[in-house]
Design a protein around this motif. Structure first.
Motif, PDB file in Angstrom:
ATOM      1  N   GLN A  60      14.994 -20.042 -15.801  1.00  0.00           N
ATOM      2  CA  GLN A  60      16.273 -19.410 -16.115  1.00  0.00           C
ATOM      3  C   GLN A  60      16.223 -17.914 -15.837  1.00  0.00           C
ATOM      4  N   GLY A  61      15.078 -17.305 -16.111  1.00  0.00           N
ATOM      5  CA  GLY A  61      14.923 -15.889 -15.813  1.00  0.00           C
ATOM      6  C   GLY A  61      15.046 -15.604 -14.327  1.00  0.00           C
ATOM      7  N   LEU A  62      14.461 -16.469 -13.512  1.00  0.00           N
ATOM      8  CA  LEU A  62      14.556 -16.307 -12.056  1.00  0.00           C
ATOM      9  C   LEU A  62      15.998 -16.442 -11.593  1.00  0.00           C
ATOM     10  N   ARG A  63      16.725 -17.393 -12.140  1.00  0.00           N
ATOM     11  CA  ARG A  63      18.122 -17.578 -11.771  1.00  0.00           C
ATOM     12  C   ARG A  63      18.964 -16.359 -12.190  1.00  0.00           C
ATOM     13  N   ILE A  64      18.739 -15.872 -13.392  1.00  0.00           N
ATOM     14  CA  ILE A  64      19.482 -14.707 -13.873  1.00  0.00           C
ATOM     15  C   ILE A  64      19.194 -13.489 -13.001  1.00  0.00           C
ATOM     16  N   LEU A  65      17.939 -13.278 -12.680  1.00  0.00           N
ATOM     17  CA  LEU A  65      17.566 -12.140 -11.837  1.00  0.00           C
ATOM     18  C   LEU A  65      18.189 -12.252 -10.461  1.00  0.00           C
ATOM     19  N   THR A  66      18.168 -13.449  -9.897  1.00  0.00           N
ATOM     20  CA  THR A  66      18.738 -13.668  -8.565  1.00  0.00           C
ATOM     21  C   THR A  66      20.235 -13.389  -8.550  1.00  0.00           C
ATOM     22  N   ILE A  67      20.954 -13.952  -9.510  1.00  0.00           N
ATOM     23  CA  ILE A  67      22.411 -13.800  -9.560  1.00  0.00           C
ATOM     24  C   ILE A  67      22.808 -12.376  -9.934  1.00  0.00           C
ATOM     25  N   GLY A  68      22.037 -11.745 -10.821  1.00  0.00           N
ATOM     26  CA  GLY A  68      22.375 -10.402 -11.268  1.00  0.00           C
ATOM     27  C   GLY A  68      22.189  -9.334 -10.211  1.00  0.00           C
ATOM     28  N   LEU A  69      21.297  -9.571  -9.253  1.00  0.00           N
ATOM     29  CA  LEU A  69      21.056  -8.573  -8.205  1.00  0.00           C
ATOM     30  C   LEU A  69      21.973  -8.768  -7.011  1.00  0.00           C
ATOM     31  N   VAL A  70      21.919  -9.952  -6.413  1.00  0.00           N
ATOM     32  CA  VAL A  70      22.782 -10.254  -5.255  1.00  0.00           C
ATOM     33  C   VAL A  70      23.291 -11.671  -5.430  1.00  0.00           C
ATOM     34  N   TYR A  71      24.563 -11.798  -5.738  1.00  0.00           N
ATOM     35  CA  TYR A  71      25.124 -13.122  -5.983  1.00  0.00           C
ATOM     36  C   TYR A  71      25.411 -13.847  -4.672  1.00  0.00           C
ATOM     37  N   ILE A  72      25.086 -15.112  -4.632  1.00  0.00           N
ATOM     38  CA  ILE A  72      25.402 -15.959  -3.486  1.00  0.00           C
ATOM     39  C   ILE A  72      26.350 -17.051  -3.954  1.00  0.00           C
ATOM     40  N   VAL A  73      27.383 -17.298  -3.202  1.00  0.00           N
ATOM     41  CA  VAL A  73      28.357 -18.322  -3.567  1.00  0.00           C
ATOM     42  C   VAL A  73      27.686 -19.682  -3.552  1.00  0.00           C
ATOM     43  N   ARG A  74      27.717 -20.362  -4.706  1.00  0.00           N
ATOM     44  CA  ARG A  74      27.094 -21.683  -4.813  1.00  0.00           C
ATOM     45  C   ARG A  74      28.143 -22.772  -4.673  1.00  0.00           C
ATOM     46  N   GLY A  75      27.686 -23.950  -4.385  1.00  0.00           N
ATOM     47  CA  GLY A  75      28.593 -25.092  -4.325  1.00  0.00           C
ATOM     48  C   GLY A  75      29.127 -25.390  -2.950  1.00  0.00           C
ATOM     49  N   THR A 135      24.810 -22.938 -17.275  1.00  0.00           N
ATOM     50  CA  THR A 135      23.395 -23.281 -17.076  1.00  0.00           C
ATOM     51  C   THR A 135      22.541 -22.744 -18.211  1.00  0.00           C
ATOM     52  N   ILE A 136      22.842 -21.530 -18.660  1.00  0.00           N
ATOM     53  CA  ILE A 136      22.083 -20.953 -19.772  1.00  0.00           C
ATOM     54  C   ILE A 136      22.256 -21.809 -21.025  1.00  0.00           C
ATOM     55  N   MET A 137      23.484 -22.253 -21.290  1.00  0.00           N
ATOM     56  CA  MET A 137      23.731 -23.111 -22.445  1.00  0.00           C
ATOM     57  C   MET A 137      22.910 -24.397 -22.349  1.00  0.00           C
ATOM     58  N   THR A 138      22.902 -25.012 -21.160  1.00  0.00           N
ATOM     59  CA  THR A 138      22.126 -26.237 -20.969  1.00  0.00           C
ATOM     60  C   THR A 138      20.635 -25.992 -21.169  1.00  0.00           C
TER      61      THR A 138
END
Length: 240
Positions: free
Chosen positions: A56-71, A184-187
């Motif tokens: 979860q930390g890796l995901r937060i760091l990734t999204i917080g620095l440079v967000y990539i459109v998912r889906g 995702t954090i909630m899950t």
């Protein structure tokens, strides 16, 4: 054979929002959690919690620095630009690495060796097929630029050299993390709490920890509800 794997990867990408919860549920049904009644079981649980925090930390760091459109686009693999900045300059698939750590963390918390082994093989196989399909799409669309990206950045394990410099280079965007990652954090909190409650109940120790677990669950759900409300009312918006 490669074309068949790519087709499977496209299918798994398209159905992943249903597939992964179903796969975890099936694993827990076939290989249910074991009671917390010995030292190895406690170690497995600690390892699982650490894996979830790292993922979860890796995901937060990734999204917080440079967000990539998912889906993708209409749940199909798609990208309008090749993102090579932020954590993507250290791993080509940091969000997927985070997902694998989180889901495998669930299996380690359950403490069932069958679930851990089956989950390890299953999750890695599924994500490898999805990544194969994504790489095929990106190679066709971005050609030499993507080939060069693959040559300098590893597919899986992040390259730690220069990571601190990358983190300092970008302004961390907490609003984007909150808006894009709150589910995702909630899950990542609720599933472990449920598994731990299950394991404690099997060991006939749930009563000792029930108030604490209920309190943590209520705290997580309240935070989720607040962020969701702020997002729906547009009082909290992503800056990207």
């Amino acid at each position: 054979m490669t074309d068949l794997f790519i087709q499977w990867g496209n299918f798994l990408f398209h159905t992943r929002n249903v597939l992964f919860p179903a796969f975890v549920a099936v694993l827990l049904f076939i290989a249910p959690p074991v009671a917390i009644n010995n030292v190895p079981g406690i170690y497995f649980m600690i390892i699982g919690i650490v894996m979830i925090l790292l993922g979860q930390g890796l995901r937060i760091l990734t999204i917080g620095l440079v967000y990539i459109v998912r889906g993708g686009q209409k749940r199909r693999i798609y990208a309008d630009q090749l993102v090579t900045e932020g954590i993507f300059s250290h791993s080509r698939n940091p969000l997927y690495v985070g997902n694998i750590l989180i889901t495998m963390g669930f299996m380690f918390i359950s403490g069932n060796l069958t679930g851990i082994l089956a989950g390890s093989i299953g999750f890695m196989a599924i994500y490898r097929l999805i990544i194969l399909s994504e790489e095929h799409f990106l190679r066709q669309k971005f050609a030499d630029a993507y080939v060069a990206f693959c040559a300098r950045v590893p597919r899986w394990i992040p390259r730690f050299k220069g990571l601190l410099a990358t983190i300092r280079h970008y302004k961390f965007d907490w609003s984007t993390v909150a808006v894009k990652e709150y589910g995702t954090i909630m899950t990542s909190f609720m599933v472990p709490l449920g598994l731990i409650a299950w394991k404690l109940n099997l060991a006939h120790k749930l009563g000792d920890y029930q108030p604490l677990l209920i309190g943590l669950a209520l705290l997580v759900m309240t935070a989720y509800a607040v962020v969701r409300y702020l997002k729906k009312t547009e009082r909290l918006r992503s800056m990207r």
